[in-house]
Design an enzyme around this catalytic site. Structure first.
Site, PDB file in Angstrom:
ATOM      1  N   ARG A  62       0.828  -1.219   0.000  1.00  0.00           N
ATOM      2  CA  ARG A  62       0.000   0.000   0.000  1.00  0.00           C
ATOM      3  C   ARG A  62       0.856   1.260   0.000  1.00  0.00           C
ATOM      4  NH1 ARG A  62      -2.851  -2.164   4.696  1.00  0.00           N
ATOM      5  NH2 ARG A  62      -1.577  -3.949   4.136  1.00  0.00           N
ATOM      6  N   GLU A  99       3.424  -7.192  12.927  1.00  0.00           N
ATOM      7  CA  GLU A  99       2.348  -7.537  13.857  1.00  0.00           C
ATOM      8  C   GLU A  99       1.843  -8.952  13.640  1.00  0.00           C
ATOM      9  OE1 GLU A  99      -0.953  -4.906  13.472  1.00  0.00           O
ATOM     10  OE2 GLU A  99      -1.946  -5.623  15.285  1.00  0.00           O
TER      11      GLU A  99
HETATM   12  C1  PRP Z   1       1.403  -3.484   6.545  1.00  0.00           C
HETATM   13  C2  PRP Z   1       1.432  -1.996   6.365  1.00  0.00           C
HETATM   14  C3  PRP Z   1       2.847  -1.631   6.697  1.00  0.00           C
HETATM   15  C4  PRP Z   1       3.229  -2.666   7.719  1.00  0.00           C
HETATM   16  C5  PRP Z   1       3.214  -2.064   9.083  1.00  0.00           C
HETATM   17  O1  PRP Z   1       1.886  -4.048   5.391  1.00  0.00           O
HETATM   18  O2  PRP Z   1       1.072  -1.645   5.053  1.00  0.00           O
HETATM   19  O3  PRP Z   1       3.696  -1.726   5.576  1.00  0.00           O
HETATM   20  O4  PRP Z   1       2.263  -3.717   7.645  1.00  0.00           O
HETATM   21  O5  PRP Z   1       3.510  -3.024  10.045  1.00  0.00           O
HETATM   22  P1  PRP Z   1       4.773  -2.982  10.972  1.00  0.00           P
HETATM   23  O6  PRP Z   1       4.949  -1.575  11.433  1.00  0.00           O
HETATM   24  O7  PRP Z   1       4.382  -3.908  12.098  1.00  0.00           O
HETATM   25  O8  PRP Z   1       5.934  -3.501  10.202  1.00  0.00           O
HETATM   26  P2  PRP Z   1       1.814  -5.576   5.031  1.00  0.00           P
HETATM   27  O9  PRP Z   1       3.112  -6.221   5.363  1.00  0.00           O
HETATM   28  O10 PRP Z   1       0.569  -6.172   5.599  1.00  0.00           O
HETATM   29  O11 PRP Z   1       1.784  -5.518   3.462  1.00  0.00           O
HETATM   30  P3  PRP Z   1       0.744  -5.024   2.363  1.00  0.00           P
HETATM   31  O12 PRP Z   1       0.871  -3.527   2.289  1.00  0.00           O
HETATM   32  O13 PRP Z   1       1.267  -5.690   1.157  1.00  0.00           O
HETATM   33  O14 PRP Z   1      -0.611  -5.470   2.772  1.00  0.00           O
END
Ligand code: PRP
Length: 177
Positions: A62, A99
């Site tokens: 995202r 998380e």
């Molecule tokens: C989510 C979000 C951040 C990250 C934050 O991404 O978009 O990049 O988690 O989490 P953190 O601070 O605990 O590291 P995700 O890895 O779910 O990927 P996506 O954007 O592809 O859904």
């Protein structure tokens, strides 16, 4: 900033137990789908950090939407910091935990001009694992971190401290929950 906060308050979709049980997921896709919401969030991220920057890095996935919007808005190029196995060229990588799992981010160091001042952009700062890994990779590639700008900070998860351990640069969130 006010209009970004208003758009986030009005349009963010809260989804329980996604992507796994116990996680309350704040989905900002409705904010980005709204033209006023996208513009407000893009403007807010673009001025969140006062330090100058000449390149934006968006974090998979995202963060790509936001990073590219901020880059166009500020006249910069954009880097994609991607999950493992997605980049075609020579990469450097870093493992991280977040998380709801673990992961690995990768970067094309050849896309980073020496000494480039980079603004790191993402949607959410949760545990900070993703943003900290991204900063470490950029520094390893020879960049300087101008700041980290996120739409939402989940304060209870303590991610800010983790990012601040990776960089001295300011960490700014449009809204904190
Ligand atoms: C989510 C979000 C951040 C990250 C934050 O991404 O978009 O990049 O988690 O989490 P953190 O601070 O605990 O590291 P995700 O890895 O779910 O990927 P996506 O954007 O592809 O859904």
């Amino acid at each position: 900033l006010g209009s970004a906060v208003t758009a986030l308050e009005q349009l963010t979709r809260v989804v329980s137990d996604f992507p796994s049980a116990g996680v309350v997921f704040r989905d900002i896709t409705p904010v980005l789908a709204d033209p006023g919401g996208l513009m407000a969030v893009t403007q807010a991220l673009s001025v969140a950090v006062t330090q100058p920057f000449d390149l934006v890095a968006g974090l998979d996935a995202r963060g790509f939407l936001l990073g590219a919007a901020v880059a166009v808005h500020t006249g910069c190029g954009v880097l994609a910091i991607r999950k493992a196995g997605k980049l075609a060229g020579a990469v450097i990588g870093k493992d991280y935990s977040l998380e709801y799992g673990t992961g690995r981010l990768e970067l094309h160091p050849d896309d980073v001009p020496a000494g480039a001042r980079v603004l790191v952009v993402d949607d959410v700062l949760a545990t900070g694992g993703t943003a900290a890994a991204a900063c470490s990779l950029l520094i390893q590639a020879g960049a300087r971190i101008a700041g980290v700008a996120v739409v939402m900070e989940l304060v209870d998860l303590g991610g800010r401290a983790r990012v601040e351990a990776a960089t001295d640069a300011p960490v700014v969130a449009i809204c904190a929950l």
